[in-house]
Write a protein that holds these residues in place. Structure first.
Motif, PDB file in Angstrom:
ATOM      1  N   ARG A   1       0.344  96.517 -32.112  1.00 43.56           N
ATOM      2  CA  ARG A   1       0.573  95.802 -33.357  1.00 43.56           C
ATOM      3  C   ARG A   1      -0.726  95.177 -33.884  1.00 43.56           C
ATOM      4  O   ARG A   1      -0.988  95.194 -35.093  1.00 43.56           O
ATOM      5  CB  ARG A   1       1.629  94.721 -33.140  1.00 43.56           C
ATOM      6  CG  ARG A   1       1.929  93.878 -34.382  1.00 43.56           C
ATOM      7  CD  ARG A   1       2.381  94.737 -35.548  1.00 43.56           C
ATOM      8  NE  ARG A   1       2.751  93.914 -36.696  1.00 43.56           N
ATOM      9  CZ  ARG A   1       2.776  94.348 -37.947  1.00 43.56           C
ATOM     10  NH1 ARG A   1       2.461  95.615 -38.228  1.00 43.56           N
ATOM     11  NH2 ARG A   1       3.127  93.546 -38.930  1.00 43.56           N
ATOM     12  N   LEU A   2      -1.540  94.641 -32.986  1.00 41.13           N
ATOM     13  CA  LEU A   2      -2.821  94.071 -33.418  1.00 41.13           C
ATOM     14  C   LEU A   2      -3.691  95.147 -34.055  1.00 41.13           C
ATOM     15  O   LEU A   2      -4.345  94.914 -35.081  1.00 41.13           O
ATOM     16  CB  LEU A   2      -3.538  93.430 -32.224  1.00 41.13           C
ATOM     17  CG  LEU A   2      -2.871  92.160 -31.663  1.00 41.13           C
ATOM     18  CD1 LEU A   2      -3.565  91.727 -30.371  1.00 41.13           C
ATOM     19  CD2 LEU A   2      -2.882  91.022 -32.682  1.00 41.13           C
TER      20      LEU A   2
ATOM     21  N   VAL B   1      -4.593  86.442 -24.874  1.00 40.81           N
ATOM     22  CA  VAL B   1      -3.161  86.522 -24.585  1.00 40.81           C
ATOM     23  C   VAL B   1      -2.966  86.938 -23.131  1.00 40.81           C
ATOM     24  O   VAL B   1      -3.637  87.863 -22.650  1.00 40.81           O
ATOM     25  CB  VAL B   1      -2.481  87.567 -25.503  1.00 40.81           C
ATOM     26  CG1 VAL B   1      -1.057  87.847 -25.052  1.00 40.81           C
ATOM     27  CG2 VAL B   1      -2.522  87.121 -26.950  1.00 40.81           C
TER      28      VAL B   1
ATOM     29  N   ALA C   1       1.874  94.439 -27.995  1.00 31.94           N
ATOM     30  CA  ALA C   1       1.005  93.519 -28.734  1.00 31.94           C
ATOM     31  C   ALA C   1      -0.295  94.205 -29.144  1.00 31.94           C
ATOM     32  O   ALA C   1      -0.755  94.063 -30.286  1.00 31.94           O
ATOM     33  CB  ALA C   1       0.714  92.288 -27.884  1.00 31.94           C
TER      34      ALA C   1
ATOM     35  N   ALA D   1       3.102  89.908 -31.209  1.00 34.00           N
ATOM     36  CA  ALA D   1       1.752  89.952 -31.770  1.00 34.00           C
ATOM     37  C   ALA D   1       1.680  89.245 -33.117  1.00 34.00           C
ATOM     38  O   ALA D   1       0.705  88.549 -33.425  1.00 34.00           O
ATOM     39  CB  ALA D   1       1.282  91.397 -31.900  1.00 34.00           C
ATOM     40  N   ASP D   2       2.693  89.405 -33.948  1.00 31.76           N
ATOM     41  CA  ASP D   2       2.704  88.723 -35.238  1.00 31.76           C
ATOM     42  C   ASP D   2       2.737  87.211 -35.063  1.00 31.76           C
ATOM     43  O   ASP D   2       2.119  86.468 -35.824  1.00 31.76           O
ATOM     44  CB  ASP D   2       3.896  89.189 -36.074  1.00 31.76           C
ATOM     45  CG  ASP D   2       3.711  90.595 -36.624  1.00 31.76           C
ATOM     46  OD1 ASP D   2       2.549  91.008 -36.807  1.00 31.76           O
ATOM     47  OD2 ASP D   2       4.718  91.281 -36.859  1.00 31.76           O
TER      48      ASP D   2
ATOM     49  N   VAL E   1       1.486  85.656 -32.442  1.00 30.52           N
ATOM     50  CA  VAL E   1       0.154  85.294 -31.926  1.00 30.52           C
ATOM     51  C   VAL E   1      -0.821  85.091 -33.075  1.00 30.52           C
ATOM     52  O   VAL E   1      -1.640  84.162 -33.076  1.00 30.52           O
ATOM     53  CB  VAL E   1      -0.359  86.383 -30.960  1.00 30.52           C
ATOM     54  CG1 VAL E   1      -1.836  86.165 -30.629  1.00 30.52           C
ATOM     55  CG2 VAL E   1       0.464  86.402 -29.677  1.00 30.52           C
TER      56      VAL E   1
ATOM     57  N   VAL F   1      -6.487  90.718 -24.400  1.00 35.31           N
ATOM     58  CA  VAL F   1      -5.091  90.827 -23.949  1.00 35.31           C
ATOM     59  C   VAL F   1      -5.058  91.207 -22.469  1.00 35.31           C
ATOM     60  O   VAL F   1      -5.744  92.150 -22.049  1.00 35.31           O
ATOM     61  CB  VAL F   1      -4.315  91.882 -24.769  1.00 35.31           C
ATOM     62  CG1 VAL F   1      -2.875  92.011 -24.254  1.00 35.31           C
ATOM     63  CG2 VAL F   1      -4.318  91.517 -26.253  1.00 35.31           C
TER      64      VAL F   1
END
Length: 335
Positions: free
Chosen positions: A245-246, A231, A242, A220-221, A223, A259
């Motif tokens: 984390r987002l 995604v 992901a 995620a970081d 991305v 996503v």
């Protein structure tokens, strides 16, 4: 109840009773019927392991999966175990942790103890798999190699459907979060590239990543350092990592980034927002694979007429939505 009591009831020797259950062709039909009648009256059944050894079999099947803790692997294993027990087999389970030498070691250890092996998304070299198939019956799930029976899911088509869904929502820059190198990832990646090319979508790729939640967090970081609005992840574990984390970084899903996962495991329903994903029918695939393996163990030539294919489908939930009208200037610098 013992074999001696059956022998006494049938008027034969214990050795004759043993032959009836292990080498019936070596006993006269009349004597066989007398022994079987006595066994039924006494409710006697031979021990499965002893009968298997007498026939030169172990009464065991083996399954090797990439990751025992992975939701998809766990569901396939559960289905295979249930079917194996119904057919009188015990199931030995091993996980490779997506490490090829560990996979080969597990396979070698199991091959001597089982009547057949089911390999889920194996990453071993072709030569090693063909050598294994010369030693013991082998069926593969989600790996294609001439000479070894297989069950495949339509990963190419499923990935294409995911890209089509995002395109219909207005997304024009999409990234694929690649999984471990191997057949399943190669087919997904080909489906992603072809769909992006066909639809005029700017497709990019990140990875490969291990097919685990924590790798989705790391992905995620990466991305957020791009300008994509959507995604497509190799599997639900990466996708859910992901999404989490987002959320931690204050990036709205699907408001800023949509996503899509792959597999439709229980995780897809547990995360918020609920995950849009390509459903792979793990139970259907696992059942088909173990039935194919049992046919092979029994010497049925029909088992060689493969691969069998099961279809996936896109399940749309809350993690995908319309593309943002303009890129979020803070997206790449969210803390």
């Amino acid at each position: 109840m013992s074999i001696r009591e059956v022998a006494a009831r049938a008027g034969v020797s214990p050795a004759t009773v043993s032959r009836v259950f292990t080498q019936p062709q070596a006993v006269a039909a009349k004597t066989r019927r007398r022994v079987m009648t006595a066994a039924e009256e006494l409710r006697y059944a031979p021990h499965p392991a002893a009968s298997s050894l007498a026939r030169g079999r172990t009464g065991n099947l083996g399954i090797v999966v990439p990751d025992i803790s992975n939701s998809f692997s766990a569901l396939v294993t559960k289905v295979v175990d249930r079917q194996a027990r119904r057919d009188g087999y015990a199931l030995f389970v091993a996980g490779s942790d997506e490490v090829v030498p560990d996979e080969e070691a597990s396979v070698r250890a199991l091959a001597q103890q089982v009547d057949g092996l089911l390999l889920v998304s194996p990453r071993m070299p072709d030569e090693a798999l063909l050598a294994l198939a010369d030693m013991t019956p082998v069926v593969m799930l989600n790996r294609l190699l001439d000479g070894i029976p297989a069950v495949l899911t339509n990963l190419y088509e499923g990935t294409g459907h995911a890209v089509e869904h995002l395109h219909a929502l207005g997304h024009r820059a999409v990234v694929y979060l690649a999984g471990p190198d191997g057949y399943p990832n190669e087919v997904r990646l080909r489906g992603f590239r072809d769909a992006c090319s066909r639809l005029g979508v700017e497709g990019s790729e990140l990875g490969p990543f291990a097919a685990r939640f924590q790798d989705g967090v790391r992905a995620a970081d990466l991305v957020l350092a791009t300008s994509v609005t959507a995604v497509v992840a190799y599997n639900d574990e990466i996708a859910v990592g992901a999404v989490n984390r987002l959320a931690d970084r204050g990036v709205a899903v699907p408001g800023a980034i949509s996503v899509v996962g792959f597999d439709d495991t229980q995780l897809a329903e547990m995360v918020t927002p609920r995950l849009t994903t390509v459903r792979i029918p793990a139970a259907t695939a696992g059942t088909a694979a173990v039935e194919l393996l049992l046919d092979l163990v029994r010497g049925h030539e029909a088992a060689l007429r493969s691969p069998l294919e099961v279809c996936g489908e896109l399940v749309v939930r809350s993690s995908t939505g319309p593309a943002p009208t303009s890129p979020d200037p803070d997206q790449g610098s969210a803390a």
